[in-house]
Design an enzyme around this catalytic site. Structure first.
Site, mmCIF file in Angstrom:
data_model
loop_
_atom_site.group_PDB
_atom_site.id
_atom_site.type_symbol
_atom_site.label_atom_id
_atom_site.label_comp_id
_atom_site.label_asym_id
_atom_site.label_seq_id
_atom_site.Cartn_x
_atom_site.Cartn_y
_atom_site.Cartn_z
ATOM 1 N N ASP A 179 0.827 -1.318 -0.083
ATOM 2 C CA ASP A 179 -0.255 -0.003 0.046
ATOM 3 C C ASP A 179 0.791 1.110 0.117
ATOM 4 O O ASP A 179 2.201 1.041 -0.040
ATOM 5 C CB ASP A 179 -0.925 -0.030 1.140
ATOM 6 N N ASP A 214 1.519 4.651 2.290
ATOM 7 C CA ASP A 214 1.206 5.187 3.342
ATOM 8 C C ASP A 214 1.595 6.838 3.530
ATOM 9 O O ASP A 214 2.844 7.001 3.462
ATOM 10 C CB ASP A 214 1.955 4.266 4.747
ATOM 11 N N ASP A 259 -3.342 4.834 2.506
ATOM 12 C CA ASP A 259 -3.859 5.421 3.733
ATOM 13 C C ASP A 259 -3.296 6.565 4.037
ATOM 14 O O ASP A 259 -2.218 7.125 3.784
ATOM 15 C CB ASP A 259 -2.953 4.529 4.688
HETATM 16 P P1 DGT Z 1 4.088 -2.663 3.146
HETATM 17 O O1 DGT Z 1 3.054 -1.754 3.030
HETATM 18 O O2 DGT Z 1 3.468 -4.215 3.229
HETATM 19 O O3 DGT Z 1 5.125 -2.786 1.909
HETATM 20 O O4 DGT Z 1 4.860 -2.692 4.247
HETATM 21 P P2 DGT Z 1 4.908 -1.474 5.245
HETATM 22 O O5 DGT Z 1 6.015 -1.507 6.245
HETATM 23 O O6 DGT Z 1 4.514 -0.159 4.663
HETATM 24 O O7 DGT Z 1 3.548 -1.738 6.327
HETATM 25 P P3 DGT Z 1 2.058 -1.060 6.467
HETATM 26 O O8 DGT Z 1 1.728 -0.477 5.533
HETATM 27 O O9 DGT Z 1 1.102 -2.298 6.984
HETATM 28 O O10 DGT Z 1 2.359 -0.099 7.728
HETATM 29 C C1 DGT Z 1 3.174 0.879 7.897
HETATM 30 C C2 DGT Z 1 3.851 0.905 9.239
HETATM 31 O O11 DGT Z 1 2.747 1.671 9.682
HETATM 32 C C3 DGT Z 1 4.109 -0.144 9.883
HETATM 33 O O12 DGT Z 1 5.228 -0.225 10.398
HETATM 34 C C4 DGT Z 1 3.192 -0.361 11.057
HETATM 35 C C5 DGT Z 1 2.302 1.104 11.124
HETATM 36 N N1 DGT Z 1 0.941 0.949 11.046
HETATM 37 C C6 DGT Z 1 0.035 0.171 10.227
HETATM 38 N N2 DGT Z 1 -1.045 0.500 10.750
HETATM 39 C C7 DGT Z 1 -1.270 0.922 11.777
HETATM 40 C C8 DGT Z 1 -1.976 1.293 12.761
HETATM 41 O O13 DGT Z 1 -3.410 1.220 12.643
HETATM 42 N N3 DGT Z 1 -1.553 2.118 13.859
HETATM 43 C C9 DGT Z 1 -0.303 2.319 13.922
HETATM 44 N N4 DGT Z 1 0.157 3.001 15.153
HETATM 45 N N5 DGT Z 1 0.591 2.103 13.155
HETATM 46 C C10 DGT Z 1 0.382 1.375 12.213
HETATM 47 MG MG MG Z 2 2.650 0.156 3.680
#
Ligand code: DGT
Ligand code: MG
Length: 380
Positions: free
Chosen positions: A205, A207, A304
């Site tokens: 996604d 962010d 997001d």
């Molecule tokens: P991806 O999108 O799968 O390539 O990997 P990321 O690391 O971007 O993971 P993602 O998009 O699920 O979440 C980005 C970061 O934001 C992750 O380290 C945790 C944090 N995060 C996600 N959802 C929430 C939430 O609801 N609350 C808080 N505090 N942090 C969140």
């Molecule tokens: Mg992400």
């Protein structure tokens, strides 16, 4: 143990992931991929402890500068339990782990993997569906399951949403959101967080963190941004959540809570694609996708949008950059080693009974007594 005693490792790996530098690329992928499959499988069985144990072992290996060639190299490394060691040993000897192979072949893992990859479907829902006999995407459609609005969007755009978002696509969406934000207030700022800020070239996604240099001026921005994007026909789906964070007078009750209370918009964005490129890479699913949306000149992408007041921005940025494990370890380190409570809004010092303010990530690491780890090395 005896073999270990004589060994002085030429690298040291600290216990907490937030004390380590974890690059995106590392020489032990064979082992970490295997351990993460076991971690994910444990999560599918809602065994949080087991899932975390495998993940911690994997995370330690991601920080190793050299390729593991013998179990002797594991001497002195933290967090690698007996079970993980067994898996590593088998891979060293046979090239694969029979346990991991078994998981990959299992009907349950395969089904849970597909079901949980649908936007809006978590482990609990996927598990319930699995117990009702649902195994794949087609089964959901034919079973006439009652779906939430989010899941409906997840099903409708499944094909697009299960193909990775490229860095180029993420940048394009960020630009679009920046333009919308600038048309409302040129001083408001949009920052890309999550995996892309850590240097990942692909993600699930996009962010985006939005803030305004003047405290309070961020309120109301999100609604206006959504109105603009929606009027441009760019939002295929969205759901907003209000800000529920009020400046606390009390210390945080749940220091390990991962949920934050920022104003937020979960969306499925309609990203225009150059016509010659087609829509997306094919996904390897044996299920019919005839009812899903087959895009031709656009692609659905999960985006997001999170809004933070500038006083909490550094904490929000740190909290949203990840990785998820790095964040979990930061909170655990703060709580267990420093008697502090950290979340994406603030840091509370339980010894001094005060909130510690910070305007940069560097200041937060300093408050925690940790060396600064840049985003590219937070891939724990
Ligand atoms: P991806 O999108 O799968 O390539 O990997 P990321 O690391 O971007 O993971 P993602 O998009 O699920 O979440 C980005 C970061 O934001 C992750 O380290 C945790 C944090 N995060 C996600 N959802 C929430 C939430 O609801 N609350 C808080 N505090 N942090 C969140
Ligand atoms: Mg992400």
């Amino acid at each position: 143990k005896a073999a270990c005693a004589s060994l002085t490792p030429d690298y040291m790996v600290p216990v907490y992931a937030c004390q380590r530098r974890t690059p995106l690329q590392h020489p032990n992928r064979l082992f970490t991929d295997a351990l993460e499959i076991l971690s994910e499988n444990a999560e599918f069985f809602e065994s949080e402890g087991r899932s975390l144990a495998f993940y911690k072992a994997s995370s330690v290996m991601k920080a190793l500068p050299i390729r593991l060639t013998s179990t002797v190299d594991l001497c002195g490394l933290p967090c690698i339990g007996e079970h993980s060691q067994r898996v590593i040993k088998e891979i060293l000897e046979d090239g694969v782990s029979s346990e991991v192979e078994g998981v990959l072949q299992s009907e349950r893992y395969q089904a849970m993997k597909v079901l949980t990859s649908i936007f809006g479907v978590g482990v609990k829902t996927a598990d319930r569906w699995y117990r009702e006999g649902i195994r794949n995407f087609g089964d959901i459609l034919s079973s006439g399951q009652k779906l939430t609005k989010e899941q409906e969007a997840g099903v409708k755009y499944f094909k697009d949403l299960s193909s990775p978002v490229t860095e180029e696509e993420a940048n394009s969406i960020t630009d679009t959101v920046r333009k919308a934000v600038a048309s409302i207030d040129t001083r408001a700022k949009v920052t890309i967080t999550g995996g892309f800020r850590r240097g990942k070239q692909r993600g699930h996604d996009v962010d985006l963190l939005i803030t305004h240099p003047e405290e309070g001026k961020e309120a109301g921005l999100l609604a206006q941004i959504i109105t603009i994007l929606d009027s441009q026909g760019l939002l295929l789906y969205y759901k907003t959540k209000e800000n529920t964070y009020t400046a606390p007078r009390e210390p945080p009750v749940k220091p390990h809570s991962t949920l934050d209370r920022f104003e937020r918009c979960f969306s499925v964005f309609k990203l225009s694609l150059p016509p010659f490129r087609g829509s997306q890479e094919p996904v390897s699913l044996s299920t019919p996708l005839d009812k899903t949306c087959i895009a031709t000149d656009w692609k659905a992408v999960r985006v997001d949008l999170v809004v933070s007041p500038c006083s909490q921005y550094a904490y929000a940025l740190l909290g949203w950059t990840g990785s998820q494990h790095f964040e979990r370890e930061l909170r655990r380190f703060a709580g267990s080693e420093k008697q502090m409570a950290l979340n994406s809004h603030a840091l509370y010092d339980r010894k001094q009974n005060e909130f510690l303010s910070a305007s940069t990530e560097e200041e937060i690491f300093a408050h925690l007594g940790l060396p600064f780890i840049p985003p590219h090395e937070r891939n724990a």
